[in-house]
Design an enzyme around this catalytic site. Structure first.
Site, mmCIF file in Angstrom:
data_model
loop_
_atom_site.group_PDB
_atom_site.id
_atom_site.type_symbol
_atom_site.label_atom_id
_atom_site.label_comp_id
_atom_site.label_asym_id
_atom_site.label_seq_id
_atom_site.Cartn_x
_atom_site.Cartn_y
_atom_site.Cartn_z
ATOM 1 C CE1 TYR A 120 -3.549 2.688 0.996
ATOM 2 C CE2 TYR A 120 -1.681 3.586 2.219
ATOM 3 C CZ TYR A 120 -2.943 3.739 1.661
ATOM 4 O OH TYR A 120 -3.581 4.934 1.766
ATOM 5 C CD GLU A 167 -5.851 4.721 -0.707
ATOM 6 O OE1 GLU A 167 -5.891 5.091 0.468
ATOM 7 O OE2 GLU A 167 -6.833 4.246 -1.304
#
Ligand code: GDP
Ligand code: MN
Length: 379
Positions: free
Chosen positions: A101, A189
């Site tokens: 991530y 993101e």
């Protein structure tokens, strides 16, 4: 402002981040054709302004164009967390060795942009954040110096990456931060950022939100807007310069000034009610503006009572009263409403309303109390 995954991916690509490039399709046949073009295995992904698409069945792998057609027809029209899927992205399927991530947010506590990374990337990241926050590593960029190279490398080391992967990861991290700043993002993101079968970094899911308050200096951003994804009333409000945010309660609010709007919502909550919206009709609310605002508040079927709270500073109370009376002549207000109107020319304004048979409440506290009772009575 939210944008779609494929749009966020296009932005990140400009910054040199390797993305999994796909084709946006609005029909199942187009998806089959796209799959044919790529040849081999493809991934079909719902394009909606919502996360959690994988878990909702909005991400499917397909072996052939026919497979892709049927996957796309399953996904198109699907409701994912209240968002209807109008488009799918078809991209070559990739082999995933490892998922991490990588994200950046405006961090109020850190007083800057904080970049976050976790070795536990993928669809469970929210759970990781909740249950083992220590697995999410963060670095806050200096407001003037930016994100330093050592910070990017430290994130990479914290993920436990092999030395030969550190440089590539650091480069992508720097690029995400740069894109974030350039685009006035609120969030950027990549989840997951993967190591593919060849051991190379690749972004296979991108997300960017753009700060609404910066849209005036992001000339290209409006083109990225997808009105189908936005609340219709919020869209109308924006077009007419009214700040409107839909909330979950049943008490409609029409207030002038953002501060007074916040205070009004607090007062409603204090008396046990729940506001249905935030609405700031603006500082110099005209009769037309008031009509429009009232229409917006009443457009929501959940609204059981309305509180109109106006302080006449720049706006004169008689002008507001005129607007209210005009609006109420045009709109059939079927729910109970409470009005508090004070400030410049309040006597004139209040008289106009009471001549029309409308009672005006003196204090905000009393107004909030009455509207909560009215909402309970009519719910
Ligand atoms: P989200 O659920 O909305 O975050 O959608 P994602 O685009 O992140 O997709 C969800 C998951 O599907 C990813 O975390 C991957 O594990 C998986 N996935 C997506 N694309 C591919 C692909 O090309 N190949 C493989 N094997 N898995 C994929
Ligand atoms: Mn994802």
């Amino acid at each position: 402002m939210n944008i779609h995954e494929y749009q966020a991916a296009e932005i990140l690509k400009q910054y040199g981040i390797p993305i999994n490039e796909g084709i946006v399709c609005e029909t199942a046949d187009a998806a089959a054709e796209a799959a044919g073009k790529f040849g081999g295995k493809v991934v079909i992904k719902a394009q909606v302004h919502s996360g959690g698409r994988g878990k909702a069945g909005g991400v499917k792998l397909a072996e052939s164009p026919d497979d892709a057609r049927s996957a796309a027809s399953d996904i198109l029209g699907m409701d994912i967390n209240g968002h209807i899927v109008n488009m799918v992205l078809v991209a070559p399927a990739v082999d995933i060795q490892r998922e991490v991530y990588l994200g950046a947010v405006v961090d109020r506590d850190g007083r800057g942009v904080t970049v976050m990374a976790s070795a536990e990337g993928g669809v469970e990241i929210e759970e990781v954040a909740r249950e083992s926050p220590e697995k999410i590593h963060t670095e806050t960029a200096h407001p003037h110096l930016g994100l330093r190279d050592y910070q990017c490398r430290r994130l990479a080391f914290n993920l436990g990456l092999d030395p030969e992967l550190v440089g590539g990861f650091a480069k992508i991290t720097r690029a995400v931060h740069k894109a974030f700043v350039d685009y006035d993002a609120g969030l950027a993101e990549i989840n997951p950022l993967i190591l593919n079968g060849d051991g190379e970094w690749q972004a296979i899911d991108s997300k960017i939100t753009i700060d609404d308050n910066a849209l005036y200096r992001q000339p290209g951003a409006e083109e990225l807007r997808d009105l189908r994804e936005e609340n219709e009333i919020e869209v109308q409000a924006r077009a007419s310069g009214i700040s409107f945010v839909k909330l979950d309660g049943n008490i409609g609010c029409m207030v002038n000034g953002a501060g007074l709007s916040m205070a009004t919502m607090d007062a409603i909550k204090f008396h046990g009610g729940e506001p249905a919206n935030f609405l700031d009709v603006g500082g110099g609310a005209s009769a037309d503006q008031v009509t429009l605002a009232l229409n917006l508040v009443l457009a929501e079927p959940d609204v059981k009572a309305v509180l109109i709270n106006i302080f006449g500073g720049i706006t004169r109370c008689d002008v507001v009263a005129e607007g209210l009376l005009e609006a109420m002549g045009k709109i059939n207000v079927e729910v109970p409403f409470v009005i508090r109107l004070i400030g410049t020319n309040q006597a004139e304004g209040q008289k106009m309303l009471s001549d029309a048979g409308i009672t005006v409440v003196e204090t905000m506290d009393e107004a909030a109390k009455q509207v909560v009772a009215a909402a309970e009575g009519s719910a």
